[in-house]
Design a protein around this motif. Structure first.
Motif, PDB file in Angstrom:
ATOM      1  N   ILE A 136      62.696  44.895  47.454  1.00  0.00           N
ATOM      2  CA  ILE A 136      62.231  43.523  47.520  1.00  0.00           C
ATOM      3  C   ILE A 136      61.970  42.723  46.341  1.00  0.00           C
ATOM      4  N   CYS A 137      61.360  43.519  45.357  1.00  0.00           N
ATOM      5  CA  CYS A 137      60.893  42.837  44.158  1.00  0.00           C
ATOM      6  C   CYS A 137      62.243  42.625  43.400  1.00  0.00           C
ATOM      7  N   GLN A 138      62.914  43.608  43.237  1.00  0.00           N
ATOM      8  CA  GLN A 138      64.293  43.443  42.523  1.00  0.00           C
ATOM      9  C   GLN A 138      65.154  42.147  43.172  1.00  0.00           C
ATOM     10  N   ALA A 139      65.020  41.856  44.275  1.00  0.00           N
ATOM     11  CA  ALA A 139      66.074  40.947  45.023  1.00  0.00           C
ATOM     12  C   ALA A 139      65.380  39.533  44.717  1.00  0.00           C
ATOM     13  N   ALA A 140      64.019  39.698  45.016  1.00  0.00           N
ATOM     14  CA  ALA A 140      63.327  38.313  44.613  1.00  0.00           C
ATOM     15  C   ALA A 140      63.793  37.883  43.354  1.00  0.00           C
ATOM     16  N   GLU A 141      63.693  38.664  42.223  1.00  0.00           N
ATOM     17  CA  GLU A 141      63.973  38.291  40.983  1.00  0.00           C
ATOM     18  C   GLU A 141      65.405  37.906  40.684  1.00  0.00           C
ATOM     19  N   GLN A 142      66.155  38.843  41.212  1.00  0.00           N
ATOM     20  CA  GLN A 142      67.802  38.318  40.910  1.00  0.00           C
ATOM     21  C   GLN A 142      68.181  36.860  41.731  1.00  0.00           C
ATOM     22  N   MET A 143      67.554  36.790  43.067  1.00  0.00           N
ATOM     23  CA  MET A 143      67.727  35.586  43.701  1.00  0.00           C
ATOM     24  C   MET A 143      66.953  34.304  43.250  1.00  0.00           C
ATOM     25  N   HIS A 144      65.985  34.626  42.389  1.00  0.00           N
ATOM     26  CA  HIS A 144      65.096  33.523  41.635  1.00  0.00           C
ATOM     27  C   HIS A 144      64.545  32.820  42.700  1.00  0.00           C
ATOM     28  N   VAL A 145      63.878  33.460  43.918  1.00  0.00           N
ATOM     29  CA  VAL A 145      63.061  32.883  44.724  1.00  0.00           C
ATOM     30  C   VAL A 145      61.949  32.204  44.314  1.00  0.00           C
ATOM     31  N   ASP A 146      61.460  31.253  44.947  1.00  0.00           N
ATOM     32  CA  ASP A 146      60.166  30.617  44.491  1.00  0.00           C
ATOM     33  C   ASP A 146      58.865  31.220  45.214  1.00  0.00           C
ATOM     34  N   LEU A 147      59.024  31.776  46.520  1.00  0.00           N
ATOM     35  CA  LEU A 147      57.968  32.447  46.965  1.00  0.00           C
ATOM     36  C   LEU A 147      58.503  33.695  47.671  1.00  0.00           C
ATOM     37  N   LEU A 148      57.739  34.809  47.620  1.00  0.00           N
ATOM     38  CA  LEU A 148      58.100  36.007  48.293  1.00  0.00           C
ATOM     39  C   LEU A 148      57.187  35.992  49.513  1.00  0.00           C
ATOM     40  N   VAL A 149      57.291  36.083  50.849  1.00  0.00           N
ATOM     41  CA  VAL A 149      56.370  36.349  51.865  1.00  0.00           C
ATOM     42  C   VAL A 149      56.512  37.808  52.331  1.00  0.00           C
ATOM     43  N   VAL A 150      55.430  38.467  52.493  1.00  0.00           N
ATOM     44  CA  VAL A 150      55.329  39.766  53.031  1.00  0.00           C
ATOM     45  C   VAL A 150      54.193  39.745  54.022  1.00  0.00           C
ATOM     46  N   GLY A 151      54.550  40.888  54.931  1.00  0.00           N
ATOM     47  CA  GLY A 151      53.485  41.267  56.002  1.00  0.00           C
ATOM     48  C   GLY A 151      52.559  42.232  55.453  1.00  0.00           C
TER      49      GLY A 151
END
Length: 194
Positions: A136-151
């Protein structure tokens, strides 16, 4: 004739207008949000929360936002080591397990896409293989997301210490802002409830 003070005031006014234009452009910028889901109710509550709270305002303002729903499958261990020698899974068993994982992922993501469609939010899906925390962390970094939401599943401190917490790991390792959505506390039953 313009005095130096008037010239300075005109320049300041232009600076304010430029700042307002930059702020308006930033608001119109496409926001990339990633929501991680698994089979837990907590992850779907986080998705529902994000749809209702992050995308409602953007829909009303007709600003674009990108939503990626990600699900991570745990890698299948090819062997089991009981008290004796290792037992290796046959290719038929491996294929069966992989197929079951793919079906499970499809069910989870179709449920997530249904929620997005109900809220009229376009979403893309992503299935990854590996340790959910790291992927999840790796994908968020590679996709340059502005916000990661997890439950959050609401594990006790002891369970979190032994099992590890995906949300806790992401909070410490994600390279982008992260929002951990806790599910509401269960209401105690009333004397009128069945």
């Amino acid at each position: 004739m313009q005095t130096p003070e008037m010239s300075a005031m005109a320049t300041e006014g232009g600076g304010v207008a430029a700042e307002e234009e930059a702020a308006a452009a930033e608001e119109q910028k496409e926001m990339r949000v990633m929501v991680a889901v698994d089979q837990s109710d907590g992850s779907f509550y986080a998705l529902q929360w994000a749809l209702e709270n992050l995308f409602r305002k953007r829909r009303a303002a007709a600003a674009a936002a990108l939503l990626t729903v990600v699900h991570v499958q745990l890698p299948f261990q090819h062997h089991v080591i009981p008290a004796g020698p290792g037992i290796y899974a046959t290719s038929i068993v491996l294929d069966s397990v992989r197929k079951a994982q793919e079906q499970n992922s499809a069910v989870i993501l179709s449920r997530a896409i249904r929620l997005c469609k109900d809220k009229m939010v376009k979403a893309e899906t992503l299935i990854l293989d590996g340790d959910p925390k790291e992927m999840i962390c790796q994908a968020a970094e590679q996709m340059h997301v502005d916000l990661l939401v997890v439950g959050s599943r609401g594990l006790s401190k002891l369970k979190r210490a032994f099992l590890g917490s995906v949300s806790d790991y992401c909070a410490h390792h994600a390279k982008c802002p992260i929002l951990i959505v806790k599910p509401p506390k269960e209401k105690p039953p009333t004397e009128f409830s069945n």
